[in-house]
Scaffold this active site. Structure first.
Site, short mmCIF file in Angstrom:
data_model
loop_
_atom_site.label_atom_id
_atom_site.label_comp_id
_atom_site.label_asym_id
_atom_site.label_seq_id
_atom_site.Cartn_x
_atom_site.Cartn_y
_atom_site.Cartn_z
N LYS A 1 0.82 -1.22 0.00
CA LYS A 1 0.00 0.00 0.00
C LYS A 1 0.86 1.28 0.00
O LYS A 1 2.07 1.23 0.26
CB LYS A 1 -0.94 -0.04 1.22
CG LYS A 1 -1.98 -1.16 1.14
CD LYS A 1 -2.96 -1.10 2.32
CE LYS A 1 -4.04 -2.17 2.22
NZ LYS A 1 -5.02 -2.08 3.32
N TYR B 1 -12.45 -2.16 -4.00
CA TYR B 1 -12.99 -2.22 -2.64
C TYR B 1 -14.52 -2.16 -2.60
O TYR B 1 -15.10 -1.80 -1.56
CB TYR B 1 -12.39 -1.11 -1.78
CG TYR B 1 -11.00 -1.42 -1.25
CD1 TYR B 1 -10.77 -2.52 -0.42
CD2 TYR B 1 -9.91 -0.62 -1.56
CE1 TYR B 1 -9.52 -2.81 0.07
CE2 TYR B 1 -8.64 -0.90 -1.06
CZ TYR B 1 -8.44 -2.00 -0.25
OH TYR B 1 -7.20 -2.28 0.25
N PHE C 1 -15.56 3.69 6.61
CA PHE C 1 -14.20 4.10 6.23
C PHE C 1 -13.95 4.03 4.72
O PHE C 1 -12.83 4.26 4.28
CB PHE C 1 -13.17 3.26 6.99
CG PHE C 1 -13.30 1.76 6.77
CD1 PHE C 1 -12.80 1.15 5.63
CD2 PHE C 1 -13.92 0.96 7.73
CE1 PHE C 1 -12.90 -0.22 5.44
CE2 PHE C 1 -14.03 -0.41 7.54
CZ PHE C 1 -13.53 -1.00 6.39
N ARG D 1 -2.10 -14.23 4.79
CA ARG D 1 -2.83 -13.58 5.88
C ARG D 1 -2.05 -13.72 7.20
O ARG D 1 -2.03 -12.80 8.01
CB ARG D 1 -4.24 -14.17 6.06
CG ARG D 1 -5.21 -13.98 4.89
CD ARG D 1 -5.65 -12.58 4.63
NE ARG D 1 -6.15 -11.88 5.78
CZ ARG D 1 -6.85 -10.73 5.70
NH1 ARG D 1 -7.14 -10.19 4.52
NH2 ARG D 1 -7.25 -10.11 6.78
N THR E 1 -5.64 -6.72 10.91
CA THR E 1 -5.92 -5.47 10.21
C THR E 1 -5.37 -4.27 10.98
O THR E 1 -4.76 -3.37 10.40
CB THR E 1 -7.45 -5.30 10.04
OG1 THR E 1 -7.97 -6.49 9.42
CG2 THR E 1 -7.78 -4.09 9.18
N ARG F 1 2.33 -6.20 9.41
CA ARG F 1 1.61 -5.05 9.96
C ARG F 1 2.17 -4.64 11.32
O ARG F 1 2.26 -3.45 11.63
CB ARG F 1 0.11 -5.36 10.00
CG ARG F 1 -0.50 -5.25 8.59
CD ARG F 1 -1.86 -5.86 8.49
NE ARG F 1 -2.58 -5.45 7.29
CZ ARG F 1 -3.75 -5.96 6.92
NH1 ARG F 1 -4.32 -6.90 7.64
NH2 ARG F 1 -4.35 -5.53 5.82
N ASN G 1 -2.07 0.33 6.67
CA ASN G 1 -1.54 -0.90 7.26
C ASN G 1 -0.70 -1.72 6.28
O ASN G 1 -0.58 -2.93 6.41
CB ASN G 1 -2.68 -1.72 7.89
CG ASN G 1 -3.74 -2.11 6.90
OD1 ASN G 1 -3.62 -1.84 5.70
ND2 ASN G 1 -4.79 -2.76 7.37
N HIS H 1 -2.35 -5.34 1.53
CA HIS H 1 -3.63 -6.02 1.31
C HIS H 1 -3.34 -7.48 1.00
O HIS H 1 -2.34 -7.79 0.35
CB HIS H 1 -4.37 -5.41 0.11
CG HIS H 1 -5.51 -6.28 -0.36
ND1 HIS H 1 -6.76 -6.21 0.20
CD2 HIS H 1 -5.56 -7.27 -1.30
CE1 HIS H 1 -7.54 -7.13 -0.39
NE2 HIS H 1 -6.83 -7.77 -1.29
N GLU I 1 -9.51 -10.94 -7.65
CA GLU I 1 -8.60 -9.80 -7.47
C GLU I 1 -7.41 -9.89 -8.41
O GLU I 1 -6.97 -8.88 -8.97
CB GLU I 1 -8.16 -9.73 -6.00
CG GLU I 1 -9.32 -9.36 -5.07
CD GLU I 1 -8.99 -9.40 -3.58
OE1 GLU I 1 -9.89 -9.10 -2.78
OE2 GLU I 1 -7.83 -9.73 -3.21
P1 ADP Z 1 -8.01 -6.65 5.81
O1 ADP Z 1 -7.17 -5.73 4.92
O2 ADP Z 1 -7.26 -7.09 7.03
O3 ADP Z 1 -8.63 -7.79 5.04
P2 ADP Z 1 -10.65 -5.40 5.76
O4 ADP Z 1 -10.90 -6.18 4.51
O5 ADP Z 1 -11.66 -5.50 6.84
O6 ADP Z 1 -9.22 -5.74 6.38
O7 ADP Z 1 -10.52 -3.84 5.41
C1 ADP Z 1 -9.90 -3.43 4.21
C2 ADP Z 1 -8.99 -2.27 4.53
O8 ADP Z 1 -9.76 -1.15 4.97
C3 ADP Z 1 -7.99 -2.50 5.67
O9 ADP Z 1 -6.83 -3.19 5.29
C4 ADP Z 1 -7.68 -1.08 6.11
O10 ADP Z 1 -6.77 -0.44 5.21
C5 ADP Z 1 -9.05 -0.42 5.95
N1 ADP Z 1 -9.82 -0.46 7.21
C6 ADP Z 1 -10.42 -1.55 7.76
N2 ADP Z 1 -11.05 -1.23 8.92
C7 ADP Z 1 -10.85 0.10 9.09
C8 ADP Z 1 -11.25 1.04 10.09
N3 ADP Z 1 -11.98 0.67 11.16
N4 ADP Z 1 -10.85 2.33 9.94
C9 ADP Z 1 -10.11 2.73 8.88
N5 ADP Z 1 -9.71 1.89 7.89
C10 ADP Z 1 -10.05 0.59 8.00
MG MG Z 2 -9.98 -7.72 3.47
#
Ligand code: ADP
Ligand code: MG
Length: 140
Positions: free
Chosen positions: A11, A51, A59, A87, A93, A104, A114, A117, A128
């Protein structure tokens, strides 16, 4: 165990801090092989499409803005049980909740910024990967 593929994004917070190599090294040390990679700057449409599952989340707009705030590196990773393996090395996350030694925990700035992805299922990985790569761009 079966060799499978997953999709990864390094990212903008990580590319900005010149951590492409550091992230990739952690992926490789976790047993994943980079079989496709390109550095791109996503358009807003591309990020919103990628997304789309998060469209209703509070968010979403901030996430899209963040993902187009700088270059990213999109990658296809191959390895045994690649989705889970990726993962596991990514970590939770929210970096505050991530295990020591994960990407992370060691590198991320915040729950949004973070650093990486990673696909969450084989089915989503295939979708994807196809969103960013042609089959001939993936060389295992
Ligand atoms: P992951 O990337 O661990 O699979 P998610 O798919 O739930 O997590 O979320 C996608 C992305 O959205 C996260 O990697 C992060 O960049 C962002 N994100 C998730 N939850 C939040 C939150 N509560 N506030 C801000 N950004 C968030
Ligand atoms: Mg995800």
């Amino acid at each position: 165990m079966e060799v499978t593929r997953t999709f990864s994004i390094i990212k903008p917070d990580a590319t900005r801090r010149n951590l492409t190599g550091a992230v990739t090294r952690m992926l490789e040390e976790a047993g994943l092989r980079v079989v496709a990679s390109k550095r791109i700057h996503m358009s807003q449409d591309q990020a919103e499409g990628f997304y789309a599952v998060h469209r209703e989340r509070p968010f979403f707009n901030d996430l899209v803005s963040f993902m187009i705030s700088g270059p990213v590196v999109v990658q296809v990773l191959e390895g045994e049980d690649a989705v889970k393996r990726n993962r596991d090395i990514m970590g939770a996350t929210n970096p505050d909740n991530a295990e020591p030694g994960t990407i992370r925990k060691e590198l991320a700035e915040s729950i949004e910024a973070n650093s990486v992805h990673g696909s969450d299922s084989d089915e989503n990985a295939a979708t994807e990967i196809a969103y960013f790569f042609k089959e001939e761009e993936i060389v295992g």
